[in-house]
Every structure is written in structure tokens, then in C-alpha cells.
Design an enzyme around this catalytic site. Structure first.
Site, PDB file in Angstrom:
ATOM      1  N   ARG A  38       0.826  -1.213   0.000  1.00 64.87           N
ATOM      2  CA  ARG A  38       0.000   0.000   0.000  1.00 64.87           C
ATOM      3  C   ARG A  38       0.859   1.261   0.000  1.00 64.87           C
ATOM      4  O   ARG A  38       0.685   2.170   0.795  1.00 64.87           O
ATOM      5  CB  ARG A  38      -0.957  -0.062   1.210  1.00 64.87           C
ATOM      6  CG  ARG A  38      -1.999   1.003   1.313  1.00 64.87           C
ATOM      7  CD  ARG A  38      -3.366   0.822   0.700  1.00 64.87           C
ATOM      8  NE  ARG A  38      -3.979  -0.438   0.532  1.00 64.87           N
ATOM      9  CZ  ARG A  38      -5.096  -0.849   1.110  1.00 64.87           C
ATOM     10  NH1 ARG A  38      -5.706  -0.114   1.985  1.00 64.87           N
ATOM     11  NH2 ARG A  38      -5.612  -2.004   0.805  1.00 64.87           N
ATOM     12  N   ARG A  42      -3.615   6.779   1.315  1.00 68.01           N
ATOM     13  CA  ARG A  42      -4.029   8.057   1.920  1.00 68.01           C
ATOM     14  C   ARG A  42      -2.974   8.732   2.778  1.00 68.01           C
ATOM     15  O   ARG A  42      -3.104   9.902   3.094  1.00 68.01           O
ATOM     16  CB  ARG A  42      -5.301   7.834   2.753  1.00 68.01           C
ATOM     17  CG  ARG A  42      -6.528   7.663   1.888  1.00 68.01           C
ATOM     18  CD  ARG A  42      -7.657   7.038   2.665  1.00 68.01           C
ATOM     19  NE  ARG A  42      -7.254   5.695   3.094  1.00 68.01           N
ATOM     20  CZ  ARG A  42      -8.001   4.900   3.828  1.00 68.01           C
ATOM     21  NH1 ARG A  42      -9.182   5.301   4.224  1.00 68.01           N
ATOM     22  NH2 ARG A  42      -7.562   3.707   4.163  1.00 68.01           N
ATOM     23  N   ARG A  51      -7.587  11.968  -4.772  1.00 69.62           N
ATOM     24  CA  ARG A  51      -8.836  11.449  -4.183  1.00 69.62           C
ATOM     25  C   ARG A  51      -9.874  12.540  -3.930  1.00 69.62           C
ATOM     26  O   ARG A  51     -11.061  12.237  -3.813  1.00 69.62           O
ATOM     27  CB  ARG A  51      -8.520  10.706  -2.880  1.00 69.62           C
ATOM     28  CG  ARG A  51      -8.060   9.289  -3.083  1.00 69.62           C
ATOM     29  CD  ARG A  51      -9.206   8.351  -3.455  1.00 69.62           C
ATOM     30  NE  ARG A  51      -9.935   7.898  -2.287  1.00 69.62           N
ATOM     31  CZ  ARG A  51     -11.227   8.100  -2.060  1.00 69.62           C
ATOM     32  NH1 ARG A  51     -11.942   8.779  -2.932  1.00 69.62           N
ATOM     33  NH2 ARG A  51     -11.798   7.640  -0.982  1.00 69.62           N
ATOM     34  N   ASP A  87      -7.671  -2.467  -6.900  1.00 68.80           N
ATOM     35  CA  ASP A  87      -8.139  -3.029  -5.628  1.00 68.80           C
ATOM     36  C   ASP A  87      -8.483  -4.497  -5.788  1.00 68.80           C
ATOM     37  O   ASP A  87      -8.868  -4.949  -6.871  1.00 68.80           O
ATOM     38  CB  ASP A  87      -9.342  -2.264  -5.068  1.00 68.80           C
ATOM     39  CG  ASP A  87      -9.564  -2.643  -3.611  1.00 68.80           C
ATOM     40  OD1 ASP A  87      -8.869  -2.084  -2.752  1.00 68.80           O
ATOM     41  OD2 ASP A  87     -10.384  -3.548  -3.333  1.00 68.80           O
ATOM     42  N   TYR A 163     -14.779 -12.179   1.034  1.00 65.64           N
ATOM     43  CA  TYR A 163     -15.456 -10.884   0.791  1.00 65.64           C
ATOM     44  C   TYR A 163     -16.809 -11.084   0.124  1.00 65.64           C
ATOM     45  O   TYR A 163     -17.783 -10.418   0.445  1.00 65.64           O
ATOM     46  CB  TYR A 163     -14.587  -9.978  -0.089  1.00 65.64           C
ATOM     47  CG  TYR A 163     -13.602  -9.152   0.691  1.00 65.64           C
ATOM     48  CD1 TYR A 163     -14.043  -8.143   1.553  1.00 65.64           C
ATOM     49  CD2 TYR A 163     -12.241  -9.348   0.571  1.00 65.64           C
ATOM     50  CE1 TYR A 163     -13.145  -7.375   2.276  1.00 65.64           C
ATOM     51  CE2 TYR A 163     -11.334  -8.584   1.287  1.00 65.64           C
ATOM     52  CZ  TYR A 163     -11.794  -7.599   2.141  1.00 65.64           C
ATOM     53  OH  TYR A 163     -10.911  -6.841   2.852  1.00 65.64           O
TER      54      TYR A 163
HETATM   55  O1  CP3 Z   1      -0.150   0.925  -3.302  1.00 68.17           O
HETATM   56  C1  CP3 Z   1      -0.771  -0.159  -3.283  1.00 68.17           C
HETATM   57  O2  CP3 Z   1      -0.613  -1.025  -2.410  1.00 68.17           O
HETATM   58  C2  CP3 Z   1      -1.698  -0.457  -4.446  1.00 68.17           C
HETATM   59  C3  CP3 Z   1      -3.066  -0.288  -4.211  1.00 68.17           C
HETATM   60  C4  CP3 Z   1      -3.938  -1.275  -3.463  1.00 68.17           C
HETATM   61  C5  CP3 Z   1      -5.229  -0.898  -3.007  1.00 68.17           C
HETATM   62  N1  CP3 Z   1      -5.851  -2.013  -2.551  1.00 68.17           N
HETATM   63  C6  CP3 Z   1      -5.810   0.457  -3.094  1.00 68.17           C
HETATM   64  C7  CP3 Z   1      -6.686   0.865  -2.002  1.00 68.17           C
HETATM   65  C8  CP3 Z   1      -3.789  -2.631  -3.203  1.00 68.17           C
HETATM   66  C9  CP3 Z   1      -2.594  -3.549  -3.450  1.00 68.17           C
HETATM   67  C10 CP3 Z   1      -5.007  -3.088  -2.613  1.00 68.17           C
HETATM   68  C11 CP3 Z   1      -5.263  -4.490  -2.266  1.00 68.17           C
HETATM   69  C12 CP3 Z   1      -6.311  -4.776  -1.290  1.00 68.17           C
HETATM   70  N2  CP3 Z   1      -7.570  -4.249  -1.244  1.00 68.17           N
HETATM   71  C13 CP3 Z   1      -6.223  -5.739  -0.269  1.00 68.17           C
HETATM   72  C14 CP3 Z   1      -5.052  -6.649  -0.048  1.00 68.17           C
HETATM   73  C15 CP3 Z   1      -3.985  -5.965   0.691  1.00 68.17           C
HETATM   74  C16 CP3 Z   1      -4.179  -6.009   2.168  1.00 68.17           C
HETATM   75  O3  CP3 Z   1      -4.311  -4.911   2.735  1.00 68.17           O
HETATM   76  O4  CP3 Z   1      -4.180  -7.097   2.739  1.00 68.17           O
HETATM   77  C17 CP3 Z   1      -7.425  -5.739   0.438  1.00 68.17           C
HETATM   78  C18 CP3 Z   1      -7.762  -6.599   1.623  1.00 68.17           C
HETATM   79  C19 CP3 Z   1      -8.268  -4.807  -0.185  1.00 68.17           C
HETATM   80  C20 CP3 Z   1      -9.666  -4.477   0.144  1.00 68.17           C
HETATM   81  C21 CP3 Z   1      -9.762  -3.099   0.633  1.00 68.17           C
HETATM   82  N3  CP3 Z   1      -9.636  -1.971  -0.161  1.00 68.17           N
HETATM   83  C22 CP3 Z   1     -10.020  -2.671   1.959  1.00 68.17           C
HETATM   84  C23 CP3 Z   1     -10.204  -3.595   3.142  1.00 68.17           C
HETATM   85  C24 CP3 Z   1     -10.040  -1.272   1.926  1.00 68.17           C
HETATM   86  C25 CP3 Z   1     -10.387  -0.358   3.065  1.00 68.17           C
HETATM   87  C26 CP3 Z   1      -9.336  -0.318   4.087  1.00 68.17           C
HETATM   88  C27 CP3 Z   1      -8.795   1.069   4.184  1.00 68.17           C
HETATM   89  O5  CP3 Z   1      -7.561   1.199   4.213  1.00 68.17           O
HETATM   90  O6  CP3 Z   1      -9.607   1.987   4.214  1.00 68.17           O
HETATM   91  C28 CP3 Z   1      -9.759  -0.852   0.618  1.00 68.17           C
HETATM   92  C29 CP3 Z   1      -9.654   0.531   0.127  1.00 68.17           C
HETATM   93  C30 CP3 Z   1      -8.383   0.918  -0.550  1.00 68.17           C
HETATM   94  N4  CP3 Z   1      -7.808   0.215  -1.567  1.00 68.17           N
HETATM   95  C31 CP3 Z   1      -7.600   2.084  -0.295  1.00 68.17           C
HETATM   96  C32 CP3 Z   1      -6.538   2.060  -1.212  1.00 68.17           C
HETATM   97  C33 CP3 Z   1      -5.458   3.096  -1.375  1.00 68.17           C
HETATM   98  C34 CP3 Z   1      -7.871   3.154   0.751  1.00 68.17           C
HETATM   99  C35 CP3 Z   1      -9.154   3.833   0.589  1.00 68.17           C
HETATM  100  C36 CP3 Z   1      -9.273   5.029  -0.314  1.00 68.17           C
HETATM  101  O7  CP3 Z   1      -8.357   5.515  -0.995  1.00 68.17           O
HETATM  102  O8  CP3 Z   1     -10.388   5.525  -0.314  1.00 68.17           O
END
Ligand code: CP3
Length: 360
Positions: A38, A42, A51, A87, A163
Site C-alpha cells: 500500500r 491516503r 482522491r 483493488d 469478501y
Molecule cells: O499501493 C498499493 O498497495 C496499491 C493499491 C492497493 C489498493 N488495494 C488500493 C486501495 C492494493 C494492493 C489493494 C489491495 C487490497 N484491497 C487488499 C489486499 C492488501 C491487504 O491490505 O491485505 C485488500 C484486503 C483490499 C480491500 C480493501 N480496499 C479494503 C479492506 C479497503 C479499506 C481499508 C482502508 O484502508 O480503508 C480498501 C480501500 C483501498 N484500496 C484504499 C486504497 C489506497 C484506501 C481507501 C481510499 O483511498 O479511499
């Protein structure tokens, strides 16, 4: 590309190919490669700016934006690999499930999969609709011209199934495990359908220029070893092998996996992602030294003073003991509020540790 590990060209050999991809294959490298789970998120001002004008899914679906966010984060940090901005949940849409990200809540699937009929209704013929991720990868790969590793990714069958069934994140995975234990034909059909879609999705990403695929089995730690063996291992193994057939190394990552590492390694993945709940050397022993590992700094250490942070970074590098096949990373993703300068400091620490080791 075969390395020259002996003779007069040995010193140059470690410069051939990029060090991240080389480390995935356990080839010698000039220094330990580093990137962060990640790394575009944010905590980073530039991402928050984007965003303000676009939702998460919008960024994912606009290749020029997704590529820009990916490239900006990798360049700002000076890391050795760029993970495509996307995502885990994106493949749910072409399978027929609507979802949204609710602010601060994580993903919500509107009509979760609960019955065999729900599984039967899932489509496997529309993975091509995820072509926008491939276009973004093309943009990133063209920008970096092989100087950095470009990482594509997808969720693992178990984590994505959870999920789909829970409808979002979960504490106890009761609906998931209920289907798994009580309705094994629905469960197997669900995992089989996921493998079909994920395989095609990874193929699109590799064709577009992904050097490596990371498979996120983030929530696999909710299973004990016997359940992993009986209900999840086979689908993961099949996906890992199918992606390797595309000619790229596979990183297989999960959280709270200390009791599962041997089994995760048995999927055949080239690299196993380690969380921070055990020392890196203990994790690597459990994986077996014949495989590369990635990890494993606690992401919350990034809030510590630099002396503490440096001590932890050094402990991880020392535990890796200069063995071929260590990729420095966190044990899970960077969280919002993390100071960017501390993430940059870790990149410096990894570099300096290696040059000091090389000089003395
Ligand atoms: O830079 C990177 O890592 C690439 C981007 C990336 C995102 N999601 C963007 C994102 C990657 C690799 C993911 C994978 C992902 N998504 C996973 C596996 C990685 C892990 O954390 O185990 C999972 C479980 C998800 C599902 C997911 N997406 C969740 C649970 C959430 C909310 C959690 C949070 O941090 O709020 C997201 C949202 C998300 N995906 C964000 C980002 C940058 C943050 C929210 C946003 O920008 O609004």
C-alpha cells in the site's frame, strides 16, 4: 536471463535485470530491493489530492490516473518496485456482484453470496472487462522501462470468496466457514470460478507488462492448518501454478500466517510474504530457504522515532543474513497518517545497510 555468478564478470552479473525481479528468483543482487505494501495510499499528500476529485474505483478505472498514482508513489519513495494501483475487489464486478467503498468502512458487497444458486449465478466469462487494469500497467511499464519491477496483483480464492460471502470485512468469518463446512459443492464451485477469472485477469496483467504477480491471501490467517489444507490450499496452488505458466514469479502473501507458512510454500509460489508476528529468520526457516521471502516490518513501526525504526530495519536485514531472495517490505500495508518521511527513511536505511556491509 542466466546470471554469471563466477569468473571475471561476477561483479557485473548482479546488475543485469532489475534487482527486485532478480530477488524474486533468488538471483544475486547488488543490494536488497525494497518496496511497501500500500505504498500509494491516503498517507501520501499527492494521493489525497487525486482522491479529492475522484473516488477510489474511478481512479482504478481510469488507466492514466491509476498509472499516475502508481508512478508518483514509487518515485517519491525511491523504491525498487511499483505495484499497480487497483483493488482486490475489482474482479467481483464482472462476476456479477456490485460493491462500493464506504468512507472509512472498507468495501461493502450489496448482495453477498450465501447459497449455491448465488454461486451458480456468478459469471466467469467477463474478466476481459478488467482490461482497464492492464492499460494502467502498460502506462507504468512504459514509464519505467524495466528500471523498476512492475507488480500486478489479484486476491487469492479464499480471501476473495470471504469478501463475496461476508459482504465485507469480517471478524469471525462465520458465513464463509458455514458454506465451507456445510455446502462443500457450492464452496468448491465458488473457488473454481474464482480461479478461472483470476487466471485470465493475471494473464491480462502479464501481457500488459507486469513483471511479477502478487497474490493477496490477506485473510487466510483466519483458517487453521487443517482447514487451509482441506478447503483453500488446492485453489491457491492451482492459481499460483497457472500464473507461473505465464512466465512470471509469484509472491504469495497473507497475514497471521505463522502456522501456515510451510503449506503456503507448498503452493509453489516463488516468494512468500511474511507478516511481522515472528522474526524474519524464523519465518524463512518455516518457508524453507529454497524460496524467497518478502517482509516483514510492522507497518506501525513507521510511527516510531528514527532510532527505533532503524533498529528494527537492521534486525530484519540481519535476520536475512545476506541470503539471496530477500525483498524488504512491511508485514502489511501502510496505514493512513504514516509520516511519509519515515517511509523514505526506511528506503535509505536499507540502502545504507547494504553499502556498509559491502564496504566492511
Ligand atoms: O499501493 C498499493 O498497495 C496499491 C493499491 C492497493 C489498493 N488495494 C488500493 C486501495 C492494493 C494492493 C489493494 C489491495 C487490497 N484491497 C487488499 C489486499 C492488501 C491487504 O491490505 O491485505 C485488500 C484486503 C483490499 C480491500 C480493501 N480496499 C479494503 C479492506 C479497503 C479499506 C481499508 C482502508 O484502508 O480503508 C480498501 C480501500 C483501498 N484500496 C484504499 C486504497 C489506497 C484506501 C481507501 C481510499 O483511498 O479511499
Amino acid at each position: 536471463m542466466e546470471p554469471i555468478t563466477q569468473g571475471p564478470h561476477a561483479a557485473e552479473a548482479v546488475l543485469v535485470g532489475n534487482r527486485f525481479v532478480r530477488a524474486c528468483r533468488r538471483l544475486p543482487v547488488d543490494r536488497t530491493p525494497v518496496w511497501f505494501l500500500r505504498q500509494a495510499g491516503r498517507y501520501m499528500q499527492e494521493y489525497r489530492e487525486v482522491r479529492k476529485h475522484h473516488s477510489l474505483v474511478e481512479i482504478c478505472k481510469r488507466p492514466e490516473l491509476a498509472a499516475e498514482v502508481t508512478i508518483t508513489a514509487a518515485e517519491k519513495l525511491g523504491v525498487d518496485a511499483a505495484i499497480i494501483f487497483a483493488d482486490l475487489l475489482l474482479p467481483l464486478e464482472p462476476m456479477g456482484l456490485d460493491f462500493e467503498f464506504q468512507s472509512g468502512e472498507g468495501p461493502v458487497v450489496h448482495r453477498p453470496v450465501r447459497t449455491e444458486e448465488d454461486v451458480v449465478a456468478l459469471r466467469t466469462d467477463r474478466a476481459g472487462e478488467l482490461g482497464y487494469v492492464a492499460r494502467a500497467i502498460e502506462g507504468v511499464a512504459n514509464h519505467f522501462h524495466s528500471t523498476l519491477g512492475v507488480i500486478g496483483f489479484c486476491g487469492a480464492p479464499y480471501t476473495l470468496a470471504s469478501y463475496m460471502i461476508e459482504g465485507g470485512g469480517s471478524r469471525n468469518y462465520i458465513y464463509t466457514k458455514r458454506m465451507m463446512y456445510n455446502d462443500s459443492s457450492a464452496w468448491r464451485m465458488l473457488l473454481d470460478k474464482l480461479v478461472i477469472v483470476l487466471e485470465e485477469y493475471c494473464q491480462l496483467q502479464v501481457a500488459a507488462g507486469a513483471d511479477v504477480i502478487q497474490i493477496f491471501d490477506s485473510w487466510i490467517g483466519s483458517l487453521g492448518p487443517a482447514d487451509y489444507a482441506d478447503y483453500a490450499f488446492d485453489a491457491s496452488r492451482r492459481l499460483v501454478r497457472a500464473v507461473q505458466e505465464l512466465g512470471v514469479p509469484v509472491i504469495y502473501f497473507g497475514v497471521e500466517t505463522a502456522g501456515l507458512l510451510g503449506q503456503m510454500a507448498a503452493t509453489g509460489a516463488d516468494v512468500i510474504g511474511l507478516d511481522w508476528r515472528q522474526p524474519l529468520d524464523a519465518g524463512w526457516r518455516a518457508v524453507g530457504h529454497g524460496r524467497a521471502v518478502q517482509g516483514n516490518l510492522d507497518p506501525i513501526t513507521l510511527f516510531a522515532p528514527l532510532e527505533v525504526l532503524e533498529e528494527r530495519v537492521h534486525q530484519i536485514l540481519q535476520a536475512a543474513a545476506g541470503r539471496a531472495g530477500h525483498i524488504f517490505n512491511l508485514g502489511h500495508g501502510i496505514v493512513p497518517g504514516t509520516p511519509v518521511e519515515n517511509v523514505q527513511a526506511v528506503v535509505r536505511m536499507v540502502r545504507e545497510f547494504m553499502s556498509r556491509a559491502a564496504n566492511g
